[in-house]
Each structure stands twice: as structure tokens, then as C-alpha cells.
Design a protein around this motif. Structure first.
Motif, PDB file in Angstrom:
ATOM      1  N   UNK A  19       0.817  -1.217   0.000  1.00 51.06           N
ATOM      2  CA  UNK A  19       0.000   0.000   0.000  1.00 51.06           C
ATOM      3  C   UNK A  19       0.849   1.264   0.000  1.00 51.06           C
ATOM      4  N   UNK A  20       2.015   1.176   0.639  1.00 53.36           N
ATOM      5  CA  UNK A  20       2.792   2.396   0.873  1.00 53.36           C
ATOM      6  C   UNK A  20       3.840   2.641  -0.204  1.00 53.36           C
ATOM      7  N   UNK A  21       4.563   1.614  -0.556  1.00 49.44           N
ATOM      8  CA  UNK A  21       5.719   1.793  -1.440  1.00 49.44           C
ATOM      9  C   UNK A  21       5.248   2.143  -2.848  1.00 49.44           C
ATOM     10  N   UNK A  22       5.896   3.179  -3.465  1.00 49.95           N
ATOM     11  CA  UNK A  22       5.481   3.578  -4.829  1.00 49.95           C
ATOM     12  C   UNK A  22       5.837   2.514  -5.862  1.00 49.95           C
ATOM     13  N   UNK A  23       4.975   2.423  -6.849  1.00 46.85           N
ATOM     14  CA  UNK A  23       5.181   1.432  -7.894  1.00 46.85           C
ATOM     15  C   UNK A  23       5.537   2.154  -9.187  1.00 46.85           C
ATOM     16  N   UNK A  24       6.671   1.789  -9.780  1.00 46.35           N
ATOM     17  CA  UNK A  24       7.115   2.458 -10.991  1.00 46.35           C
ATOM     18  C   UNK A  24       6.389   1.942 -12.220  1.00 46.35           C
ATOM     19  N   UNK A  25       5.981   2.865 -13.093  1.00 44.37           N
ATOM     20  CA  UNK A  25       5.209   2.451 -14.271  1.00 44.37           C
ATOM     21  C   UNK A  25       6.097   1.753 -15.300  1.00 44.37           C
TER      22      UNK A  25
END
Lengths: 170, 295
Positions: A154-160
Motif C-alpha cells: 500500500x505504501x511503497x510507490x510502484x514504478x510504471x
């Protein structure tokens, strides 16, 4: 803003860990929560964003260690890059596989830290290495990875751009 | 140039993030740097959080330890309560033994200083009807007790045996209205009769001549003329002396020396015919005065 939340989470977990170490008396080992987050970043985040987050978490670990030398900052970024590279050869999807992945990175992180510390000081007694401590730390980090996995999702950003590209940086 | 930088932006950034700290480590790896403003800020942020977490952990640990300690305290308390009860029971037993020892020592003193074969007895009952005022002892005819024998303690006279069975005997107390004991004033040797008034009342001192010297507080002892009690045994103290303006006798009361409501151990004197003292001086010389030993 997720990367700020990630760093904040790392700061919180490091604080909790410092309190836990104080009360549980981990004289030999510890739980490497930063490596857990870095491992997740290696799986999900974009390279620059993940490297910056890893840099900041390494910095936090460096400061919290009480002897800031820059080693943990360097190792955090290095482990992130190595984890990102390793992710190209493994399929990490669920909790268990993530835990194994984080455990591998934690072992690598610890061995690298010991190696660089030894290289810097040339004092074998200063690094205080023990196989039992390594195994226990890796196991505890794996356990923490299992527990933190839903929160990190939920917290960690996900790279496109992290889809099917091969390579260390791309 | 800018195009080149833009093209290799990620590589440059990541390389910088990797190599700058590595360079710092190589340069200052053995000497930790002093905390700068950012370091202090980070530590300032984490310190309250650490304190708060420590407080929470401390509270939980203290609560848990307190609970565990309380469990231990409860068990320990139960053990101590049991031990305390046992000790109190022993103290009670020792106190009883000490009191009994004192009573028996008094009786033994009397037996050693008086002639005759006294029979030690223990009170095993009290007449529930209240008439006559009597007690039951654990000695009877099998032990040599005879009807009419005197019963005393080391403190004074108690009464007279009125009924005897094989293993028990009943004793009419000197406070019973049917009890009449020949007594005399120890100081003046004036003779009188102590009669029971019943209940918990004092004895009535009768037949004291009006001309005799009788004062409050005078010690009243047995006269030995009734054939029951030997002379010189303590009966009590005279109180409420009233010298009437007319008549032959004055009146008074006697506070019994023995509290007959709290008797436990007594001596039964063998039934003999005591000879009344020929004169006051003779009695005094023989017994050395009344024994006024108290409990």
C-alpha cells in the motif's frame, strides 16, 4: 508522495526496531527492516525513485546506527540495484517469495557491510561476525518481510516503467 | 550536452547516489562524522517517538510484571495466611499451656506447703440450671473424693463437694446461697460467717459483732471451724462495712478471692475434721497468714 511515506515508514520501523533492540536485547542480531523495504522497492519502484528512497533509508540507518560513515547509504543503493537486477531472474509475487527474496538481500547486505567494514578498519575483531547471528538476522528479516508485505504494497510507490524491461537501470 | 545529460539522467543520478556515499565512506570510513543539522533533525524526530514507544513498552511490561507479581503475591499471601493461622494456633496453645502451667504451679505450691493429700481436678462442666451454683470436676469417688470435701485453688476457697460419682463430683460454689463458710477477719481474728448471695454477687459477711473492729479491705480467711475448710485460706476482701446503731452485729460484704466463673483447675482437699485454732496467734504462727497469691 508515496516515496515520502516510504521513508517515513522506514523511519518509524527503525525507531520501533531501536526500541525493540533495547528491550529484547538483540546483542547478536537485529531485524533489518530497511532491507525489507529496499527489497520491495527493488521489486516495484522505478529506478531513480527507488534509488533515492534507498539512499534516504540508508542515510536514516546510518544516522540511527550512531556511527555515520556513509557505508549504509552506499550499501542501501547498492543492494537496491542488485535486488533490481536479481528481480529480472526470479518471479516474486507472494509473501513467501518476497520473504525469501528479502532474506537473500539481507544476507548480501550483511556480508557486504562486514566486508567493507573489514576493508576500512582491517580489524577482524571490530566486525563481530558470527554465522549464527547472520542466520538469525536473516530469518527475523524474512519474518518481518512476511508481516510487512501487505503494508508495503500500500505504501511503497510502484514504478510504471517496471514491467518487462531487462537490465540494471532499464 | 543537455541532451546527453537528459539521456543518461537516470544513470548519472543513480551513480551519484551510489558513488558519493561510497566516496565518503572511503574517505571517512574509520572516523564517524559529527552529526550535522539534518542528522540532528532526524534524531530530534525519532527521539520523542522512541520515548513514546519506550513508555508504551514499559507500561505493558510493568503491567505484565505487576500482574505476574500479583499472582505470586496472591499465592504467597495464601501461604502466609496459612502459616499465620498455624502460628496463631501454636501461640494460643502455648498461651493456654502457660496459663495452665501458672495454675498448676500455684496448686503445686499449695500442695507443697500444706499437709494432706490433695487431689488435683479439672472443671469439666457448670450446672446449667444455675441452682445450686455448682461446677462439675473430673474426679470422683474412684479418685478418693468424698462428699463434703473442700475445693480450693491457690488463690482461695472455691466451694464444697455436694455429690460424688465414680469419675466426677459436683461442687457447690461458695457464692451459692446455701453455702455458709466459717471465716474470720485476718487482722483482728474476729469470727463470722460468709454466706453466698447467688449469681455473681458478693458474699454476705454475717454475724460480725458490732463491737469488733472491721474495716473495708480487711482480708477474710477461713476460720477452720466448719469442719470443711482448713483455717487460714483466703476467702476475700471485706467491703461495704455498715456498723448499725443498734443490734448485735454489723454487716459487710466480701469480694471472693476466687472468680468462680473462670475456674479451670482446682484442688480437692481430703475430708478431715479441722481443729479450730485455739486463738488467733496460733493460727497465724502455723500458716504464716493467709495466702494471698493471685493469678
Amino acid at each position: 508522495m508515496k516515496w515520502i511515506a516510504t521513508v517515513g515508514l522506514a523511519l518509524l520501523l527503525l525507531t520501533v526496531e531501536s526500541v525493540a533492540v533495547k528491550y529484547l536485547g538483540f546483542s547478536v542480531t537485529r531485524i533489518d527492516v530497511t532491507v525489507t523495504i529496499i527489497a520491495f522497492l527493488a521489486l516495484r519502484a522505478a529506478v531513480v525513485q527507488g534509488a533515492v528512497c534507498s539512499f534516504l533509508m540508508g542515510y536514516l540507518l546510518d544516522v540511527m546506527s550512531g556511527r555515520p560513515t556513509g557505508l549504509y547509504v552506499f550499501l542501501a543503493v547498492l543492494v537496491f540495484l542488485l535486488g533490481r537486477f536479481a528481480n529480472n531472474f526470479v518471479d516474486v509475487g507472494g509473501r513467501a517469495s518476497f520473504a525469501v527474496f528479502a532474506m537473500g538481500l539481507d544476507a548480501l547486505h550483511m556480508l557486504l557491510a562486514l566486508s567493507f567494514t573489514w576493508m576500512a578498519s582491517r580489524d577482524a575483531g571490530a566486525i563481530g561476525f558470527s554465522i549464527g547471528g547472520l542466520v538469525l538476522q536473516v530469518c527475523l528479516t524474512g519474518l518481518a518481510s512476511v508481516l510487512l508485505f501487505p503494508l508495503l504494497k500500500k505504501v511503497v510507490p510502484e514504478g510504471s516503467e517496471r514491467t518487462s524491461e531487462i537490465g540494471l537501470l532499464r | 550536452m543537455f541532451a546527453l545529460l537528459k539521456r543518461y539522467r537516470e544513470l548519472i543520478v543513480v551513480s551519484a547516489l551510489l558513488l558519493v556515499p561510497f566516496g565518503l565512506f572511503l574517505a571517512h570510513g574509520t572516523v564517524p562524522r559529527e552529526p550535522n543539522f539534518v542528522d540532528r533533525t532526524v534524531l530530534a524526530i525519532t527521539a520523542p517517538l522512541e520515548r513514546a514507544l519506550g513508555f508504551c513498552v514499559d507500561s505493558v511490561v510493568a503491567g505484565w510484571k505487576g500482574y505476574v507479581d500479583l499472582r505470586g503475591v496472591r499465592e504467597k499471601n495464601q501461604a502466609l495466611v496459612r502459616e499465620n493461622a498455624e502460628l496463631l494456633d501454636k501461640v494460643r496453645a502455648l498461651t493456654e499451656a502457660e496459663l495452665e502451667n501458672q495454675r498448676l504451679r500455684g496448686l503445686l505450691d499449695y500442695a507443697q506447703t500444706h499437709e494432706g493429700r490433695e487431689i488435683a481436678a479439672r472443671v469439666i462442666g457448670v450446672n446449667p440450671a444455675g441452682t445450686p451454683l455448682s461446677i462439675r470436676l473430673d474426679r470422683g469417688s474412684d479418685d478418693g473424693v468424698e462428699k463434703g470435701a473442700a475445693v480450693i485453688t491457690h488463690a482461695g476457697i472455691v466451694g464444697q463437694v455436694i455429690r460424688v460419682t465414680g469419675r466426677t463430683c459436683d461442687v457447690m460454689l461458695l457464692t451459692d446461697p446455701n453455702s455458709h463458710t466459717a471465716v474470720m477477719v485476718q487482722r483482728t481474728r474476729s469470727r463470722a460467717t460468709a454466706t453466698g448471695a447467688g449469681g455473681g454477687q458478693n458474699l454476705i459477711l454475717e454475724y460480725v459483732r458490732r463491737t469488733d473492729d472491721l474495716k473495708e479491705g480487711d482480708t477474710i480467711v477461713t476460720a477452720g471451724t466448719d469442719g470443711v475448710f482448713p483455717p487460714g485460706l483466703l476467702v476475700g476482701k471485706a467491703i461495704d462495712v455498715v456498723k448499725k446503731s443498734a443490734g448485735m452485729f454489723q454487716s459487710a460484704e466480701v469480694v471472693p478471692a476466687v472468680d468462680t466463673t473462670r475456674l479451670e483447675d482446682v484442688l480437692i482437699l481430703p475430708l478431715v475434721h479441722w481443729e479450730a485454732p485455739a486463738e488467733t496467734a496460733a493460727v497465724t504462727a502455723r500458716d504464716g497468714g493467709a495466702r494471698e497469691a493471685g493469678p
